[in-house]
Design an enzyme around this catalytic site. Structure first.
Site, PDB file in Angstrom:
ATOM      1  N   GLN A 100       0.704  -1.095   0.037  1.00 53.25           N
ATOM      2  CA  GLN A 100       0.221  -0.159   0.126  1.00 53.25           C
ATOM      3  C   GLN A 100       0.699   1.422   0.125  1.00 53.25           C
ATOM      4  O   GLN A 100       1.831   1.410   0.788  1.00 53.25           O
ATOM      5  CB  GLN A 100      -0.972   0.027   1.255  1.00 53.25           C
ATOM      6  CG  GLN A 100      -1.667   1.327   1.430  1.00 53.25           C
ATOM      7  CD  GLN A 100      -1.155   2.406   2.265  1.00 53.25           C
ATOM      8  OE1 GLN A 100      -0.546   1.860   3.340  1.00 53.25           O
ATOM      9  NE2 GLN A 100      -1.166   3.568   1.912  1.00 53.25           N
TER      10      GLN A 100
ATOM     11  N   TYR B 218       1.371   5.311   0.362  1.00 53.56           N
ATOM     12  CA  TYR B 218       0.931   6.544   0.574  1.00 53.56           C
ATOM     13  C   TYR B 218       1.921   7.495  -0.251  1.00 53.56           C
ATOM     14  O   TYR B 218       3.298   7.699   0.015  1.00 53.56           O
ATOM     15  CB  TYR B 218       1.164   7.079   1.888  1.00 53.56           C
ATOM     16  CG  TYR B 218       0.087   6.672   2.998  1.00 53.56           C
ATOM     17  CD1 TYR B 218      -1.378   7.039   2.607  1.00 53.56           C
ATOM     18  CD2 TYR B 218       0.246   5.866   3.946  1.00 53.56           C
ATOM     19  CE1 TYR B 218      -2.591   6.629   3.478  1.00 53.56           C
ATOM     20  CE2 TYR B 218      -0.860   5.838   5.064  1.00 53.56           C
ATOM     21  CZ  TYR B 218      -2.104   5.969   4.729  1.00 53.56           C
ATOM     22  OH  TYR B 218      -3.142   5.693   5.706  1.00 53.56           O
TER      23      TYR B 218
ATOM     24  N   HIS C  88     -11.633   4.140   4.961  1.00 53.45           N
ATOM     25  CA  HIS C  88     -10.503   4.227   5.758  1.00 53.45           C
ATOM     26  C   HIS C  88     -11.138   3.680   7.275  1.00 53.45           C
ATOM     27  O   HIS C  88     -10.344   4.135   8.341  1.00 53.45           O
ATOM     28  CB  HIS C  88      -9.757   5.649   5.800  1.00 53.45           C
ATOM     29  CG  HIS C  88      -8.313   5.358   5.868  1.00 53.45           C
ATOM     30  ND1 HIS C  88      -7.457   5.703   5.006  1.00 53.45           N
ATOM     31  CD2 HIS C  88      -7.478   5.346   6.971  1.00 53.45           C
ATOM     32  CE1 HIS C  88      -6.186   5.716   5.583  1.00 53.45           C
ATOM     33  NE2 HIS C  88      -6.129   5.131   6.682  1.00 53.45           N
TER      34      HIS C  88
ATOM     35  N   ARG D 241     -11.707   6.807   9.635  1.00 55.45           N
ATOM     36  CA  ARG D 241     -10.781   7.586  10.172  1.00 55.45           C
ATOM     37  C   ARG D 241     -10.487   8.916   9.582  1.00 55.45           C
ATOM     38  O   ARG D 241      -9.568   9.717  10.111  1.00 55.45           O
ATOM     39  CB  ARG D 241      -9.450   6.453  10.284  1.00 55.45           C
ATOM     40  CG  ARG D 241      -9.700   5.533  11.044  1.00 55.45           C
ATOM     41  CD  ARG D 241      -8.609   4.482  10.805  1.00 55.45           C
ATOM     42  NE  ARG D 241      -7.256   4.842  11.118  1.00 55.45           N
ATOM     43  CZ  ARG D 241      -6.825   4.875  12.651  1.00 55.45           C
ATOM     44  NH1 ARG D 241      -7.569   4.351  13.574  1.00 55.45           N
ATOM     45  NH2 ARG D 241      -5.716   5.262  13.000  1.00 55.45           N
TER      46      ARG D 241
ATOM     47  N   SER E 265     -14.001  -1.374   5.458  1.00 58.71           N
ATOM     48  CA  SER E 265     -14.731  -0.511   6.462  1.00 58.71           C
ATOM     49  C   SER E 265     -15.866  -1.146   7.120  1.00 58.71           C
ATOM     50  O   SER E 265     -16.844  -1.168   6.596  1.00 58.71           O
ATOM     51  CB  SER E 265     -14.878   0.591   5.787  1.00 58.71           C
ATOM     52  OG  SER E 265     -13.599   1.231   5.351  1.00 58.71           O
TER      53      SER E 265
ATOM     54  N   ARG F  15     -16.876  -7.336  10.056  1.00 55.02           N
ATOM     55  CA  ARG F  15     -16.667  -8.022  11.538  1.00 55.02           C
ATOM     56  C   ARG F  15     -16.940  -9.483  11.572  1.00 55.02           C
ATOM     57  O   ARG F  15     -16.534  -9.947  12.404  1.00 55.02           O
ATOM     58  CB  ARG F  15     -17.368  -7.030  12.509  1.00 55.02           C
ATOM     59  CG  ARG F  15     -17.119  -5.444  12.733  1.00 55.02           C
ATOM     60  CD  ARG F  15     -15.818  -5.560  13.256  1.00 55.02           C
ATOM     61  NE  ARG F  15     -15.253  -3.990  13.101  1.00 55.02           N
ATOM     62  CZ  ARG F  15     -14.677  -3.447  12.264  1.00 55.02           C
ATOM     63  NH1 ARG F  15     -14.144  -3.929  10.959  1.00 55.02           N
ATOM     64  NH2 ARG F  15     -14.094  -2.196  12.565  1.00 55.02           N
TER      65      ARG F  15
HETATM   66  C1  FNR Z   1      -5.735   1.890   9.076  1.00 54.97           C
HETATM   67  N1  FNR Z   1      -5.835   2.042   7.469  1.00 54.97           N
HETATM   68  C2  FNR Z   1      -4.740   2.277   6.888  1.00 54.97           C
HETATM   69  N2  FNR Z   1      -5.140   2.127   5.451  1.00 54.97           N
HETATM   70  C3  FNR Z   1      -3.985   2.780   4.662  1.00 54.97           C
HETATM   71  O1  FNR Z   1      -4.340   2.665   3.473  1.00 54.97           O
HETATM   72  N3  FNR Z   1      -2.972   2.845   5.284  1.00 54.97           N
HETATM   73  C4  FNR Z   1      -2.712   2.827   6.587  1.00 54.97           C
HETATM   74  O2  FNR Z   1      -1.480   3.008   6.755  1.00 54.97           O
HETATM   75  C5  FNR Z   1      -3.642   2.676   7.289  1.00 54.97           C
HETATM   76  N4  FNR Z   1      -3.439   2.744   8.754  1.00 54.97           N
HETATM   77  C6  FNR Z   1      -4.494   2.411   9.545  1.00 54.97           C
HETATM   78  C7  FNR Z   1      -4.177   2.344  10.727  1.00 54.97           C
HETATM   79  C8  FNR Z   1      -5.354   1.905  11.691  1.00 54.97           C
HETATM   80  C9  FNR Z   1      -5.130   1.962  13.383  1.00 54.97           C
HETATM   81  C10 FNR Z   1      -6.392   1.456  11.455  1.00 54.97           C
HETATM   82  C11 FNR Z   1      -7.620   1.166  12.343  1.00 54.97           C
HETATM   83  C12 FNR Z   1      -6.829   1.596   9.847  1.00 54.97           C
HETATM   84  C13 FNR Z   1      -7.526   1.579   7.234  1.00 54.97           C
HETATM   85  C14 FNR Z   1      -7.465   0.382   6.935  1.00 54.97           C
HETATM   86  O3  FNR Z   1      -6.637  -0.321   5.633  1.00 54.97           O
HETATM   87  C15 FNR Z   1      -8.918  -0.068   6.486  1.00 54.97           C
HETATM   88  O4  FNR Z   1      -9.237   0.632   5.574  1.00 54.97           O
HETATM   89  C16 FNR Z   1      -9.606   0.088   7.775  1.00 54.97           C
HETATM   90  O5  FNR Z   1      -9.204  -0.461   8.713  1.00 54.97           O
HETATM   91  C17 FNR Z   1     -11.269  -0.573   7.609  1.00 54.97           C
HETATM   92  O6  FNR Z   1     -11.850  -0.251   8.821  1.00 54.97           O
HETATM   93  P1  FNR Z   1     -12.149  -1.361   9.926  1.00 54.97           P
HETATM   94  O7  FNR Z   1     -12.962  -2.595   9.359  1.00 54.97           O
HETATM   95  O8  FNR Z   1     -11.179  -1.573  10.358  1.00 54.97           O
HETATM   96  O9  FNR Z   1     -13.114  -0.492  10.583  1.00 54.97           O
END
Ligand code: FNR
Length: 392
Positions: free
Chosen positions: A150, A152, A287, A290, A319, A322
């Site tokens: 992934q 950024y 995400h 978040r 997202s 569960r």
């Molecule tokens: C993330 N997510 C995330 N996505 C991404 O593309 N790069 C990242 O570094 C991160 N870091 C990250 C940290 C934490 C603590 C969380 C909880 C999430 C988003 C992740 O890939 C994903 O989209 C979400 O976690 C999905 O939501 P749920 O199912 O965890 O609620």
């Protein structure tokens, strides 16, 4: 069906026959609760928190309540096979672990544990840019795993190019560019603790090991505390790329032959733009709530994105996943696979690699038994006709 057991669902009998319940909780809620107790306040705030009022984070989970499977019976689902192929890479079931950054807050070897657990379960692993270990070390921990990187996309293209080329060289099977983070979301739980892990150097292994990034530093970051602070400051200045546009992806194509996906698409027009830009796949995601608070639940976005481009690209979803039914519902609504987010981190916090394995095995058993009970032998049999939307 190609597969004749053992099945993921056999875990159920294994547990009953053992006479003792599993070492860790079975439901996602109880697992989160136990992880909360095991984590530091800062780690919990970072992992559990969402943006602002957290209404989007809650909406992601609530959206699954509005969709219901309508079971089909007497369809003779005896043999079954959850395997899927994505970009020529085979997964034993349509699940990958989502990229999660800054997990040095939670464990000493976060991505090594997770990639090994995913690999043993036959699932995919998506490595975050902001990992605790370098992508090469993660690759060495599970050389045969289906691993994706992934990205950024940083402010400096030379670093983006270096990261992408390293990922391809280290055997990653796809590049997933996260596009919902032009800036960090407003996160009250982290703000209350003044907690941004990256400032402490957590999550920067891919940068600190990058030759191009290092060439921009006056001194090697490990030479002194001041040098590390300078490296962190350099990283902060280039972490995000708010000016990124669809046209930039043409350059990414020049850097790699790997399939390219975008993660964080929610609008049908953006999904069309991704397809028009020639990208290989889309992860419908917000995400985990978040980033943009007040945003629509990701599952509802999946419905629109699938209607717009479902037949022209490969859709993935995350997202709010569960449990087994969540996975099956997302597949029915057009995803080829889902990414599991917070739950695997809870397993990691509780028991390292074994904890991630626990979470993945339990999820897969639940997915498989859900499929059997709903009357489907393989993911390909699922469609929008498998679900209805309730009006409440
Ligand atoms: C993330 N997510 C995330 N996505 C991404 O593309 N790069 C990242 O570094 C991160 N870091 C990250 C940290 C934490 C603590 C969380 C909880 C999430 C988003 C992740 O890939 C994903 O989209 C979400 O976690 C999905 O939501 P749920 O199912 O965890 O609620």
């Amino acid at each position: 069906m190609a597969k004749h057991g053992p099945y993921f669902g056999d875990l159920q009998n294994e547990i009953y026959l053992s006479g003792a319940g599993p070492a860790l909780p079975v439901t996602a809620d109880e697992l989160a609760h136990a992880a909360h107790a095991a984590m530091t306040a800062k780690a919990w705030a970072y992992v559990a928190g969402g943006a602002s009022t957290e209404r989007t984070m809650r909406a992601n989970v609530a959206a699954f309540e509005r969709w219901r499977l309508v079971p089909r019976v007497l369809r003779q689902v005896v043999e079954r096979d959850l395997a899927v192929e994505l970009f020529g890479q085979r997964l034993a079931a349509p699940v990958l672990t989502a990229p999660v950054g800054a997990l040095g807050l939670v464990h000493d070897e976060p991505e090594l544990c997770a990639v090994r657990a995913a690999s043993k379960a036959g699932l995919g692993f998506v490595l975050t840019t902001v990992a605790h270990h370098s992508m090469e070390d993660v690759a060495a921990a599970a050389p045969k795993a289906v691993r994706w990187f992934q990205l950024y996309w940083p402010g400096e293209d030379a670093i983006a190019e270096s990261l992408v080329r390293r990922a391809e060289a280290a055997g990653y099977g796809a590049i997933v560019v996260t596009v919902d983070t032009p800036t960090l979301g407003w996160r009250p739980r982290d703000l209350a603790l003044a907690n941004l892990p990256f400032l402490a150097g957590i999550g920067l292994a891919n940068y600190l090991s990058d030759p191009v990034f290092r060439s921009m530093l006056a001194e090697p970051p490990e030479s002194s505390d001041a040098a590390m602070r300078a490296a962190v400051a350099t990283w902060i200045a280039m972490f995000s790329r708010p000016a990124l546009s669809w046209s930039d992806f043409a350059r990414l194509r020049e850097w790699t032959r790997l399939p390219v996906l975008v993660k964080g698409v929610c609008h049908a027009d953006d999904a069309r733009a991704a397809v028009d830009a020639g990208l290989d796949g889309i992860v419908v995601s917000n995400h985990g709530g978040r980033q943009l608070d007040g945003a629509r639940a990701a599952l509802d976005c999946l419905v629109d994105v699938a209607a717009a481009v479902g037949d022209r690209t490969t859709l993935l979803f995350d997202s709010g996943v569960r449990c087994g039914a969540d996975v099956v519902i997302a597949l029915a609504l057009g995803a080829r696979a889902v990414l599991l987010g917070r739950p695997w981190v809870h397993g990691l916090a509780l028991a390292g690699q074994d904890g991630v394995t626990h979470v993945l095995r339990h999820l897969l058993a639940d997915v498989e038994l859900t499929m059997v009970l709903a009357g489907y032998a393989s993911p390909a049999e699922l469609s929008v006709d498998s679900v209805v939307r309730e009006r409440y």
